[in-house]
Write a protein that holds these residues in place. Structure first.
Motif, PDB file in Angstrom:
ATOM      1  N   LEU A  76       0.103  -1.290   0.157  1.00 58.56           N
ATOM      2  CA  LEU A  76       0.104  -0.259   0.272  1.00 58.56           C
ATOM      3  C   LEU A  76       0.952   0.896   0.073  1.00 58.56           C
ATOM      4  O   LEU A  76       1.572   1.692   1.118  1.00 58.56           O
ATOM      5  CB  LEU A  76      -0.669  -0.138   1.095  1.00 58.56           C
ATOM      6  CG  LEU A  76      -1.561   1.320   1.427  1.00 58.56           C
ATOM      7  CD1 LEU A  76      -2.849   1.513   0.196  1.00 58.56           C
ATOM      8  CD2 LEU A  76      -2.883   1.187   2.907  1.00 58.56           C
ATOM      9  N   ASP A  77       0.504   1.968  -0.955  1.00 58.98           N
ATOM     10  CA  ASP A  77       1.811   3.137  -1.307  1.00 58.98           C
ATOM     11  C   ASP A  77       0.874   4.083   0.185  1.00 58.98           C
ATOM     12  O   ASP A  77       0.021   4.822  -0.034  1.00 58.98           O
ATOM     13  CB  ASP A  77       1.084   4.139  -2.488  1.00 58.98           C
ATOM     14  CG  ASP A  77       2.303   4.830  -2.225  1.00 58.98           C
ATOM     15  OD1 ASP A  77       2.750   5.504  -2.040  1.00 58.98           O
ATOM     16  OD2 ASP A  77       2.684   5.492  -4.268  1.00 58.98           O
ATOM     17  N   PRO A  78       2.238   4.626   0.751  1.00 60.89           N
ATOM     18  CA  PRO A  78       2.057   5.234   2.403  1.00 60.89           C
ATOM     19  C   PRO A  78       1.522   6.579   1.919  1.00 60.89           C
ATOM     20  O   PRO A  78       0.577   7.595   2.728  1.00 60.89           O
ATOM     21  CB  PRO A  78       3.177   5.181   2.980  1.00 60.89           C
ATOM     22  CG  PRO A  78       4.065   4.991   2.375  1.00 60.89           C
ATOM     23  CD  PRO A  78       3.476   3.611   0.973  1.00 60.89           C
ATOM     24  N   VAL A  79       1.667   7.217   0.100  1.00 59.10           N
ATOM     25  CA  VAL A  79       1.122   8.401  -0.451  1.00 59.10           C
ATOM     26  C   VAL A  79      -0.053   8.216  -0.142  1.00 59.10           C
ATOM     27  O   VAL A  79      -0.756   9.845   0.203  1.00 59.10           O
ATOM     28  CB  VAL A  79       1.812   8.225  -1.411  1.00 59.10           C
ATOM     29  CG1 VAL A  79       1.007  10.071  -2.070  1.00 59.10           C
ATOM     30  CG2 VAL A  79       3.407   9.088  -1.163  1.00 59.10           C
ATOM     31  N   VAL A  80      -0.865   7.148  -0.398  1.00 62.27           N
ATOM     32  CA  VAL A  80      -2.262   7.850  -0.630  1.00 62.27           C
ATOM     33  C   VAL A  80      -2.788   7.759   0.855  1.00 62.27           C
ATOM     34  O   VAL A  80      -3.797   8.877   0.541  1.00 62.27           O
ATOM     35  CB  VAL A  80      -3.079   6.222  -1.094  1.00 62.27           C
ATOM     36  CG1 VAL A  80      -3.994   6.303  -1.055  1.00 62.27           C
ATOM     37  CG2 VAL A  80      -2.300   5.727  -2.293  1.00 62.27           C
ATOM     38  N   ILE A  81      -2.253   7.931   2.570  1.00 63.34           N
ATOM     39  CA  ILE A  81      -2.058   7.507   3.115  1.00 63.34           C
ATOM     40  C   ILE A  81      -2.237   8.834   3.817  1.00 63.34           C
ATOM     41  O   ILE A  81      -2.707   9.505   4.385  1.00 63.34           O
ATOM     42  CB  ILE A  81      -2.405   6.382   4.235  1.00 63.34           C
ATOM     43  CG1 ILE A  81      -2.577   5.300   3.635  1.00 63.34           C
ATOM     44  CG2 ILE A  81      -2.531   6.522   5.658  1.00 63.34           C
ATOM     45  CD1 ILE A  81      -4.065   4.855   3.395  1.00 63.34           C
ATOM     46  N   ASP A  82      -0.977   9.504   3.736  1.00 64.81           N
ATOM     47  CA  ASP A  82       0.215  10.428   4.197  1.00 64.81           C
ATOM     48  C   ASP A  82      -1.608  11.347   4.006  1.00 64.81           C
ATOM     49  O   ASP A  82      -1.715  12.333   2.987  1.00 64.81           O
ATOM     50  CB  ASP A  82       1.698  10.318   3.675  1.00 64.81           C
ATOM     51  CG  ASP A  82       1.782  11.628   4.252  1.00 64.81           C
ATOM     52  OD1 ASP A  82       1.889  11.769   5.274  1.00 64.81           O
ATOM     53  OD2 ASP A  82       2.930  11.924   4.406  1.00 64.81           O
ATOM     54  N   GLY A  83      -1.753  12.441   4.877  1.00 67.04           N
ATOM     55  CA  GLY A  83      -2.356  13.307   4.549  1.00 67.04           C
ATOM     56  C   GLY A  83      -4.020  13.527   4.389  1.00 67.04           C
ATOM     57  O   GLY A  83      -4.772  14.751   4.525  1.00 67.04           O
ATOM     58  N   ALA A  84      -4.650  13.136   4.671  1.00 61.07           N
ATOM     59  CA  ALA A  84      -6.047  12.505   4.518  1.00 61.07           C
ATOM     60  C   ALA A  84      -6.544  12.238   5.669  1.00 61.07           C
ATOM     61  O   ALA A  84      -5.394  12.569   6.782  1.00 61.07           O
ATOM     62  CB  ALA A  84      -6.536  10.740   3.931  1.00 61.07           C
TER      63      ALA A  84
END
Length: 324
Positions: A76-84
């Motif tokens: 799971l690409d952490p970029v997707v979660i970061d800042g959500a």
């Protein structure tokens, strides 16, 4: 809010995405199929750039943003979660979709624990974690309990479904340890004409062939799909953590459920379904878990947090659902 949703293709997930998008939120779907990388990157860039009005309009026109992930492979690409702002996890193989072979039992467990663990560990690792993690569970966590009234402090069961739910909830530990407010959505029987248990029952009841299962004394803790979705949205900002029962405040026995459903459909409900048929078809363990045992669950924490049910009684709920 920018909300990441896993398990968005199921009955609850698909309705939730539509609801959130219709109420001004930015829903981001995690999917297991391949997603166009350039489109996904572009969407992420738009979201990170602080979601200007024009970017939001463009996202709405093209549908919810999607990102590929692989819970089995732990990707799971952490970029997707970061800042959500929030993550909602509704992933899990269908409890009643297949007979409970050893192989399918493993899938039921893994499809919940693997997804939840990956989401929780990713949430804990990013620089800007979401403020809330809403993760699926079910009232099966209490096990078969007869007529005991169960709120969120009820003792946990020792059945197969209870064990799945316990492990499912424990899999959020990394997010909780990182200080993210975490809620376990202990969902009951979701009533919707589009799917779930009600859809399977309707054909027989419409023919006047519906009725109670065995003695019909087992309790059914239900919730209308509308309240399920509204309650999840409510919990995005409510000051609540830990287990929350997502059930209507008035559970009914199976006999009463059959009687009310038949009355709403203006059909008789004199028939009684003996246990041997479903047990032969589904297997004893699955049939007992889904049809012949139950839990009498009440939504104490949800109501205490200020949530007001749109459909608190079964007859009103069924009339609204079946009139659509």
């Amino acid at each position: 809010m920018r909300i990441i949703i896993a398990g968005s293709s199921g009955l609850i997930g698909s309705a939730l995405v539509d609801h959130l998008c219709g109420h001004g939120h930015q829903a981001v779907r995690l999917v297991r199929r391949s997603v166009d990388a350039s489109a996904s990157a572009s969407a992420s860039a738009s979201a990170s750039a602080s979601a200007s009005a024009s970017a939001s309009a463009s996202a709405s026109a093209s549908g919810p943003e999607e990102h590929e992930w692989d819970p089995v492979g732990g990707t799971l690409d952490p970029v997707v979660i970061d800042g959500a702002d929030a993550v909602i996890n509704l992933s899990g193989a269908g409890i009643g979709d297949h007979r409970w072979t050893d192989e399918y039992k493993r899938e039921l467990l893994d499809s919940r624990v693997q997804t939840t663990s990956l989401l929780a560990s990713t949430i804990a690792a990013v620089d800007h974690p979401p403020t809330v993690f809403l993760s699926g569970s079910a009232i099966g966590v209490y096990g078969p309990r007869g007529s005991d009234v169960l709120d969120e402090h009820g003792a946990l069961g020792d059945s197969f479904l209870a064990d799945i739910c316990v492990q499912w909830e424990r899999a959020t530990a990394a997010a909780e340890s990182a200080g993210v407010r975490t809620v376990h959505l202990r969902t009951g029987i979701v009533l919707a004409a589009e799917g779930g248990a009600l859809k399977k029952q309707l054909p027989l009841f419409k023919l006047g062939l519906g009725g109670k299962f065995a003695k019909g004394t087992q309790w059914q803790s239900w919730i209308a799909i509308t309240d399920e979705i509204r309650a999840i949205e409510h919990l995005l900002t409510a000051d609540v953590s830990g287990a929350v029962n997502l059930t209507a405040p008035n559970p009914v026995t199976n006999a009463d459920f059959a009687k009310v459903l038949a009355a709403v459909l203006k059909r008789p409900s004199f028939l009684r379904v003996p246990s041997f048929g479903p047990k032969l078809l589904l297997g004893s363990e699955l049939a007992d878990a889904l049809l012949f045992t139950g839990q009498r669950v009440v939504p104490t924490k949800l109501q205490a947090s200020g949530y007001v049910f749109q459909y608190s009684t079964l007859e009103v709920a069924l009339r609204a659902i079946l009139s659509r």
